[in-house]
Structures are given as C-alpha cells and as structure tokens.
Design a protein around this motif. Sequence first.
Motif, short mmCIF file in Angstrom:
data_model
loop_
_atom_site.label_atom_id
_atom_site.label_comp_id
_atom_site.label_asym_id
_atom_site.label_seq_id
_atom_site.Cartn_x
_atom_site.Cartn_y
_atom_site.Cartn_z
N GLY A 123 -6.76 16.65 0.20
CA GLY A 123 -6.57 15.63 1.22
C GLY A 123 -5.52 14.61 0.86
O GLY A 123 -4.58 14.89 0.12
N CYS A 124 -5.71 13.39 1.39
CA CYS A 124 -4.75 12.32 1.17
C CYS A 124 -5.48 10.99 1.03
O CYS A 124 -6.63 10.85 1.47
N THR A 125 -4.80 10.02 0.43
CA THR A 125 -5.41 8.74 0.09
C THR A 125 -4.43 7.61 0.38
O THR A 125 -3.25 7.72 0.04
N VAL A 126 -4.91 6.53 0.97
CA VAL A 126 -4.15 5.29 1.06
C VAL A 126 -4.76 4.31 0.07
O VAL A 126 -5.98 4.11 0.05
N HIS A 127 -3.91 3.70 -0.74
CA HIS A 127 -4.41 2.81 -1.78
C HIS A 127 -3.47 1.62 -1.97
O HIS A 127 -2.28 1.68 -1.63
N PHE A 128 -4.03 0.54 -2.50
CA PHE A 128 -3.20 -0.58 -2.92
C PHE A 128 -2.38 -0.15 -4.14
O PHE A 128 -2.85 0.64 -4.96
N ILE A 184 0.83 -1.19 0.00
CA ILE A 184 0.00 0.00 0.00
C ILE A 184 0.87 1.25 0.00
O ILE A 184 2.06 1.21 0.33
N ASN A 185 0.26 2.35 -0.39
CA ASN A 185 0.96 3.63 -0.50
C ASN A 185 0.05 4.74 0.00
O ASN A 185 -1.18 4.62 -0.05
N ILE A 186 0.66 5.83 0.49
CA ILE A 186 -0.13 7.01 0.84
C ILE A 186 0.25 8.12 -0.11
O ILE A 186 1.44 8.35 -0.40
N HIS A 187 -0.78 8.80 -0.64
CA HIS A 187 -0.58 9.84 -1.65
C HIS A 187 -1.24 11.13 -1.19
O HIS A 187 -2.37 11.10 -0.69
N PRO A 188 -0.56 12.28 -1.34
CA PRO A 188 -1.11 13.54 -0.82
C PRO A 188 -2.11 14.23 -1.75
O PRO A 188 -1.92 15.36 -2.17
N SER A 189 -3.17 13.53 -2.07
CA SER A 189 -4.31 14.14 -2.75
C SER A 189 -5.50 13.20 -2.59
O SER A 189 -5.35 12.05 -2.16
#
Length: 215
Positions: free
Chosen positions: A135-140, A107-112
């Motif tokens: 915002g921010c998003t955590v995604h596979f 998983i990764n965290i992205h700042p949008s």
Amino acid sequence: MARRVAVLISGRGSNMVSLVEAASGPGFPARIALVLSNRPDAAGLERARAAGIATAVIDHTQHPTRERFEQAMDALLVEHGIEFICLAGFMRVLTDWFVERWTGRMINIHPSLLPLFRGVNTHRRALEEGVLIHGCTVHFVVPELDAGPIIAQAAVPVVPGDTEESLAARILVQEHRLYPQALRMICDGTARLENGRVVFSNDWDAGGALRSPSP
C-alpha cells in the motif's frame, strides 16, 4: 480560511494534480498556492500552470551546497505565505535544518505500508518478500528518511502474477485518493502532531478489514 499549501515536485506531478483537484472543490480547507520544482523540465510544472497555479523553479544544480539550495527554497516559500508543504515525488534528500524548520507542517506520501520498505524500489521489495498486502502511507516528514509519524494509510492486495508495474498502478490509484484526504485532515485539525505522534480528533469504524486472499 483555507491554508496556503506548496507542493514540491521533481517530475510528472500526478499526486500534485490530485491535490490541486481536491483543493479546488467547495469547502476544502487548503489552497494550493505554489508548485515548486528543483528541475526546470519537470512535466508537473506545465500541469500546474494549466490549472492556474503559481509555479517556481529552484534548480539544485545552480547552488553550491544543499544548504544554499534549501535556503533559497525556504525564502520563496515564506515569500508566498506558505503554511504547509506536500512533497509529491520531490527527489531530493532534505537536510535536518529544512526539515526541522517545517516540523509538523511538511508531509510526504510513500509507496509502502510504513514502516515496511522505507526508501526506494518498494514494489519490487514487496514482491520479493512475498507480502500479500501492500500500500501507501502519508506521514509527517522528520530528519530520518520515511520514518515520520503516520497520518493515513491505504492497503491493496498483492495478487498472483503481479509485477512491479501492475502493483504500482493499483497503489497509485490509492495514493491519489489518500493524499488529499490526509491534507484535509491536517488542515482542518482532524489530525495533528503532538509530542512526536499523530493525534486524531475523530473516531472511526474499527470493524473493517482488508484480507488477501479474500475468504
């Protein structure tokens, strides 16, 4: 039993620290078993050592190809019995081979608020576009950059006078809250990947909303 997690970093590792702190709490379903960096001078390595976490460096500049670099990473991750990977400011584009090898376990965290503003300079682009919620998003992680199935998101209002720096600072606070929450969800089975989508086992209150500007 707590799942064994590796955090991959390239810099200061602030999101790594938030994961380590969360995982040290009672009942957390994951244990940070390794912090791995592609840069020997990454400040986050010392922060991990100070927390008693095993660290390792695989310097990408010492490998002739991306494939050889990633094979070395993969071998080390397997050696440490890693079950899940968290990317936390890991500044390397991963090959399809590595991503597919860890499908559903990275998983990764992205700042949008994905799918908006994939890639870099997300805060500048949000301000230029005039959005009122960011915002921010955590995604596979999938082979396409910042395009994986979404596990969790946090939103903040964009306010008059915001700069890239002020907006980034408020979003970073939410990143540090969101990433441990998302890791907990995938490790305890609350969120799982099925047929390319995230499936949740729990319901939640759908009545809340963030408004900007607030009424």
